[in-house]
Motif scaffolding. Structure first.
Motif, short mmCIF file in Angstrom:
data_model
loop_
_atom_site.label_atom_id
_atom_site.label_comp_id
_atom_site.label_asym_id
_atom_site.label_seq_id
_atom_site.Cartn_x
_atom_site.Cartn_y
_atom_site.Cartn_z
N SER A 163 0.83 -1.21 0.00
CA SER A 163 0.00 0.00 0.00
C SER A 163 0.86 1.26 0.00
CB SER A 163 -1.00 0.00 1.15
OG SER A 163 -0.40 -0.40 2.34
N THR A 164 2.08 1.17 0.52
CA THR A 164 2.96 2.35 0.46
C THR A 164 3.30 2.69 -1.00
OG1 THR A 164 3.90 1.73 2.59
CG2 THR A 164 5.16 3.29 1.27
N PHE A 165 3.47 1.66 -1.80
CA PHE A 165 3.70 1.88 -3.24
C PHE A 165 2.52 2.65 -3.84
CE2 PHE A 165 2.16 0.25 -7.33
CZ PHE A 165 3.13 0.75 -8.18
N LEU A 166 1.29 2.23 -3.51
CA LEU A 166 0.11 2.90 -4.07
C LEU A 166 0.02 4.35 -3.58
CD1 LEU A 166 -2.51 0.04 -3.62
CD2 LEU A 166 -1.44 0.76 -5.75
N HIS A 167 0.41 4.54 -2.31
CA HIS A 167 0.33 5.88 -1.72
C HIS A 167 1.33 6.81 -2.41
CE1 HIS A 167 -1.69 8.13 1.30
NE2 HIS A 167 -0.62 8.45 1.99
N LEU A 168 2.54 6.31 -2.61
CA LEU A 168 3.56 7.10 -3.30
C LEU A 168 3.13 7.37 -4.75
CD1 LEU A 168 6.70 5.27 -1.92
CD2 LEU A 168 6.30 7.72 -1.70
N ARG A 169 2.54 6.36 -5.38
CA ARG A 169 2.12 6.52 -6.77
C ARG A 169 1.05 7.61 -6.88
NH1 ARG A 169 -0.91 2.02 -10.44
NH2 ARG A 169 -2.46 2.45 -8.88
N GLU A 170 0.14 7.61 -5.88
CA GLU A 170 -0.91 8.64 -5.90
C GLU A 170 -0.30 10.04 -5.79
OE1 GLU A 170 -4.20 8.27 -2.95
OE2 GLU A 170 -4.23 10.45 -3.09
N TRP A 171 0.70 10.15 -4.92
CA TRP A 171 1.39 11.43 -4.73
C TRP A 171 2.10 11.85 -6.03
CZ3 TRP A 171 7.03 11.62 -3.35
CH2 TRP A 171 7.47 12.90 -3.03
N LEU A 172 2.84 10.92 -6.63
CA LEU A 172 3.56 11.23 -7.88
C LEU A 172 2.58 11.57 -9.01
CD1 LEU A 172 6.16 8.35 -7.60
CD2 LEU A 172 6.66 10.79 -7.35
N ASN A 173 1.46 10.85 -9.02
CA ASN A 173 0.45 11.12 -10.03
C ASN A 173 -0.10 12.53 -9.87
OD1 ASN A 173 -1.60 10.34 -12.10
ND2 ASN A 173 -2.96 10.71 -10.36
N GLY A 174 -0.32 12.96 -8.61
CA GLY A 174 -0.79 14.32 -8.35
C GLY A 174 0.22 15.35 -8.85
N ILE A 175 1.48 15.06 -8.56
CA ILE A 175 2.55 15.98 -8.97
C ILE A 175 2.54 16.18 -10.49
CG2 ILE A 175 5.07 16.21 -9.16
CD1 ILE A 175 5.26 14.75 -6.44
N ARG A 176 2.37 15.05 -11.22
CA ARG A 176 2.47 15.12 -12.67
C ARG A 176 1.14 15.49 -13.32
NH1 ARG A 176 6.70 13.64 -15.52
NH2 ARG A 176 7.55 15.15 -14.09
N ASN A 177 0.05 14.91 -12.83
CA ASN A 177 -1.22 15.07 -13.53
C ASN A 177 -2.25 15.94 -12.80
OD1 ASN A 177 -0.32 13.28 -15.58
ND2 ASN A 177 -0.85 11.55 -14.28
N GLY A 178 -1.92 16.41 -11.60
CA GLY A 178 -2.87 17.22 -10.84
C GLY A 178 -3.91 16.36 -10.14
N GLY A 179 -4.89 17.03 -9.50
CA GLY A 179 -5.93 16.30 -8.78
C GLY A 179 -5.69 16.31 -7.28
N ASP A 180 -6.70 15.83 -6.53
CA ASP A 180 -6.60 15.86 -5.07
C ASP A 180 -5.90 14.61 -4.55
OD1 ASP A 180 -7.87 18.27 -4.89
OD2 ASP A 180 -9.88 17.36 -4.76
N LEU A 181 -5.27 14.75 -3.38
CA LEU A 181 -4.63 13.60 -2.74
C LEU A 181 -5.52 13.10 -1.61
CD1 LEU A 181 -0.92 14.81 -2.49
CD2 LEU A 181 -2.03 13.50 -4.31
N SER A 182 -5.42 11.79 -1.34
CA SER A 182 -6.30 11.22 -0.31
C SER A 182 -5.82 11.55 1.09
CB SER A 182 -6.41 9.71 -0.50
OG SER A 182 -5.13 9.13 -0.33
N CYS A 183 -4.55 11.92 1.25
CA CYS A 183 -4.07 12.24 2.59
C CYS A 183 -3.18 13.47 2.53
CB CYS A 183 -3.32 11.05 3.20
SG CYS A 183 -3.16 11.16 4.98
N GLY A 184 -3.81 14.60 2.32
CA GLY A 184 -3.09 15.87 2.23
C GLY A 184 -3.10 16.61 3.54
N ILE A 185 -3.05 17.92 3.45
CA ILE A 185 -2.89 18.73 4.67
C ILE A 185 -4.10 18.66 5.58
CG2 ILE A 185 -3.66 20.88 3.54
CD1 ILE A 185 -1.00 20.51 6.33
N LYS A 186 -5.31 18.55 5.02
CA LYS A 186 -6.51 18.50 5.87
C LYS A 186 -6.47 17.27 6.77
CE LYS A 186 -11.44 17.94 5.99
NZ LYS A 186 -11.25 16.80 6.89
N GLU A 187 -6.20 16.13 6.13
CA GLU A 187 -6.15 14.87 6.88
C GLU A 187 -4.98 14.88 7.86
OE1 GLU A 187 -6.43 15.15 3.57
OE2 GLU A 187 -8.49 14.46 3.26
N GLY A 188 -3.85 15.44 7.40
CA GLY A 188 -2.67 15.53 8.25
C GLY A 188 -2.91 16.43 9.45
N PHE A 189 -3.63 17.51 9.24
CA PHE A 189 -3.94 18.44 10.33
C PHE A 189 -4.79 17.73 11.38
CE2 PHE A 189 -6.55 21.78 12.30
CZ PHE A 189 -5.57 22.67 12.70
#
Lengths: 164, 528
Positions: free
Chosen positions: B458-484
């Motif tokens: 699942s860490t692979f999927l989480h990193l992939r989601e982050w990299l996908n956001g960086i390249r293609n845009g879109g929201d992340l499932s665990c960004g600042i709101k969730e982190g806060f």
């Protein structure tokens, strides 16, 4: 002859055993046939023992549905032939093959963890005993005495000899 | 040929048996599968499928790793970079036990469009390990002394921060302020002040921040969201989650490297904002045991359990927290508790109700942890209508006194001891998991998930989601709101434990209710 007078002899016992084993096979096959969600995947994927790699290979996406179909087909075939007493030698032979596979998928060897077993076994389990019973049916066909064989293979003389 | 009556009886006698068995087998199968599909139809739960992410195209994303300790090494592996030592060890493990799939899983992992170009680690041995393992003919991994140098070098597009907690926020803030994307391990921050600072920076920055709660990728949790959304459980009044570990590794007594000394480790850089003390190997390798660098059970493990549930329920920060515990199982100089009990109150939260309007509202979230027992207590969501056990598998049992299922109970179509829904994406796949700690994480669905029967990290999927956001845009499932949410909850827990009193959240002002004469951050950081 006294011996012939409606005595419960070996032949009748084998017929009873043949029908009970056929009953078991047929019901297992029918239940699977009518359950759209049934698959042997879990059973094969959790295989143990020396043939584990072979059973794991059968869980491959491409062939698992064929494996399931063959299993159900074979179960029903064995069930019908043994109950009806027709082609029973072939039925018993296929039954031995199936039971050998079931036995080897989850062999009751003391060094393996026993998964989902209802009793205590040490090398010998019910699959192996049923297999031995199929061996008896194979060597002692009774379809011509009780079963469709009596009608299809009607050979008065043979029957007479058998009945004597 | 002539058949006697006797022939007919003995020849056809078993035909009715075949008919009878056929009928019995077919009808029992059809009835039970019909009942099951009726039930599933009524529950209408949709087992989730993995999201299809677009390809991460273009030039490879250049990533720098900050902190190559235990977690840093795991993150690099998930990114597609395994050290030579690890590959050799796994090869050996596979020879000893053919069930060992770690190497195969790694080799089968989809290749991400990334380059590992830089490392920042204050322990020479680890930094050299990265350079030696991951440098290729084209790319030589460059070592930077500080994170500032790496972030400003122009060599990296993104950084992965896997340091002790007290370095998380300063590094993430610096990266985001300089337009470098950041993946930061949990807990997101070490103090309350930096939680707000990071939130402000992240909201302003165009760079993507991802918090390392990889379980958000676990398919069973996504299915659990649907179970709750469909009102399957009714009003959930209690959630219980637990940590049970009983080994040295699980109690953070990690291996101390034989080559560690004040020459190979940049001690001042390790300490950073922490109180100045002389070089101490134990503090360096086992930093999770001290409040100065880590946050113990509340920041380290409660955050996982809290975020798991926040991911399913989206309940946010609790109105109040009471925590108590102590150091009872590992009296070895540590100052974070190893036994901790936390009650979080959510008086206004509801997952919906099947009863009369206004009868039910509010929920308590219980987190119970010990590092002195390994019995696997399940995570349970307890509702008026049903109970859900949440892990890599998902099981829902109806409640015997449910309002929603009263008719089904009466007609014996449901039984409290029989699950009404079960989701097991692993479907009996054999696992070979060796360490107790990894089993602990695996059971909770924190390590991997299953897609079409294949085990995916699942860490692979989480990193992939982050990299996908960086390249293609879109929201992340665990960004600042969730982190806060996660960071504030962890800090409130730490405060409650340390102060021995109830800590309350003021949701309209988005602050922890002040207590006269108490500086929260001083309390959090104090080694008491």
């Amino acid at each position: 002859m006294v011996r012939n007078k409606s005595k419960w002899d070996l032949k009748n016992s084998v017929v009873l055993m043949r029908i009970l084993i056929g009953w078991h096979f047929l019901f297992e096959g029918i239940v699977k046939l009518y359950n759209p969600d049934w698959t042997s995947f879990g059973y094969l994927a959790s295989a143990q023992g020396p043939l584990k790699p072979m059973f794991l290979a059968l869980t491959n996406d491409a062939i698992i549905s064929t494996v399931d179909m063959l299993n159900v087909g074979a179960l029903i075939f064995v069930g019908i032939t043994l109950i009806l007493g027709v082609f029973e030698k072939l039925g018993a032979f296929v039954g031995i093959g199936l039971l050998a596979l079931y036995y080897l998928t989850h062999p009751p060897f003391p060094w393996l963890t026993q998964l989902n077993v209802e009793g205590s076994y040490w090398f010998v389990n019910k699959n192996l005993i049923e297999l031995a019973a199929c061996l008896v049916i194979y060597q002692f066909p009774t379809g011509n005495y009780f079963g469709l064989g009596r009608i299809f293979n009607k050979n008065k003389q043979l029957n007479k000899i058998e009945e004597l | 040929m002539k058949w006697t009556r006797r022939d007919m009886l003995k020849g056809l006698g078993s035909l009715p048996i075949v008919g009878g068995i056929w009928w019995a087998g077919a009808s029992s199968s059809i009835v039970s599968s019909k009942e099951r599909s009726e039930l599933l139809e009524q529950l209408n739960i949709q087992p989730s499928l993995p999201p299809a992410l677009p390809i991460i195209g273009g030039a490879a994303i250049r990533v720098g790793i900050i902190g190559f300790g235990i977690r840093g090494e795991q993150l690099c592996r998930s990114l597609g970079f395994a050290t030579k030592e690890w590959l050799q060890n796994m090869e050996k493990a596979k020879e000893e036990n053919t069930n060992h799939t770690a190497l195969r899983d790694f080799l089968n992992q989809e290749k991400l469009n990334v380059q590992l170009v830089a490392v920042c680690d204050i322990f020479d041995i680890r930094a050299e390990k990265v350079i030696n393992s991951f440098s290729s003919d084209n790319i030589k991994v460059k070592r930077f002394k500080t994170h500032q140098e790496m972030i400003r070098s122009g060599n990296v597009d993104a950084v992965i921060i896997a340091t002790p907690d007290h370095w998380h926020a300063p590094m993430a803030i610096d990266a985001l302020e300089n337009g470098v994307h950041a993946y930061v391990e949990k807990p997101m921050t070490h103090t309350i002040e930096e939680t707000y600072k990071l939130k402000e920076v992240a909201e302003k920055s165009d760079a993507y921040l991802m918090i390392g709660h990889q379980h958000r990728q676990t398919l069973s949790f996504k299915t659990a969201q649907d179970v709750v959304a469909k009102g399957t459980l009714g009003h959930v009044s209690v959630i219980q989650t637990n940590t049970n570990r009983n080994d040295d590794n699980g109690a953070w007594n990690y291996h101390i490297h034989e080559k560690a000394n004040d020459q190979t480790i940049d001690w001042d850089l390790f300490l950073g904002s922490a109180p100045k003390i002389p070089f101490n190997k134990e503090h360096f390798f086992r930093w999770r045991k001290w409040w100065a660098y880590g946050s113990g059970l509340s920041g380290d493990l409660l955050t996982h359990d809290y975020d798991r549930l926040n991911c399913v329920l989206n309940m946010g920060i609790p109105n109040s927290i009471m925590a108590s515990g102590g150091i009872y199982t590992h009296i070895d100089g540590r100052n974070v508790p190893d036994v901790l009990q936390v009650n979080m109150e959510f008086p206004n939260f509801s997952t919906g109700s099947s009863q009369k309007k206004g009868k039910e509202k509010g929920m308590t979230f219980i987190y119970s942890a010990t590092l002195g027992n390994g019995f696997n207590r399940p995570t349970l969501l307890m509702g008026h209508d049903a109970t859900m056990e949440l892990g890599n598998k998902l099981t829902v049992w109806p409640d015997g006194r449910s309002t929603k299922y009263a008719d089904m109970m009466a007609s014996k179509k449901m039984h409290p001891r029989t699950p009404i829904f079960q989701y097991d994406p692993s479907s009996n796949l054999p696992d070979a998991i060796s360490s107790a700690t990894s089993q602990y994480f695996a059971d909770k669905g924190l390590m991997w998930t299953y897609i079409n029967g294949a085990r995916i990290d699942s860490t692979f999927l989480h990193l992939r989601e982050w990299l996908n956001g960086i390249r293609n845009g879109g929201d992340l499932s665990c960004g600042i709101k969730e982190g806060f949410d996660e960071a504030i909850t962890a800090h409130m827990t730490g405060l409650s434990y340390k102060l021995g009193r109830k800590i309350e959240w003021n949701s309209s002002d988005q602050i922890i209710k002040p207590i006269d004469g108490v500086n929260f951050d001083e309390v959090l950081l104090s080694n008491k």
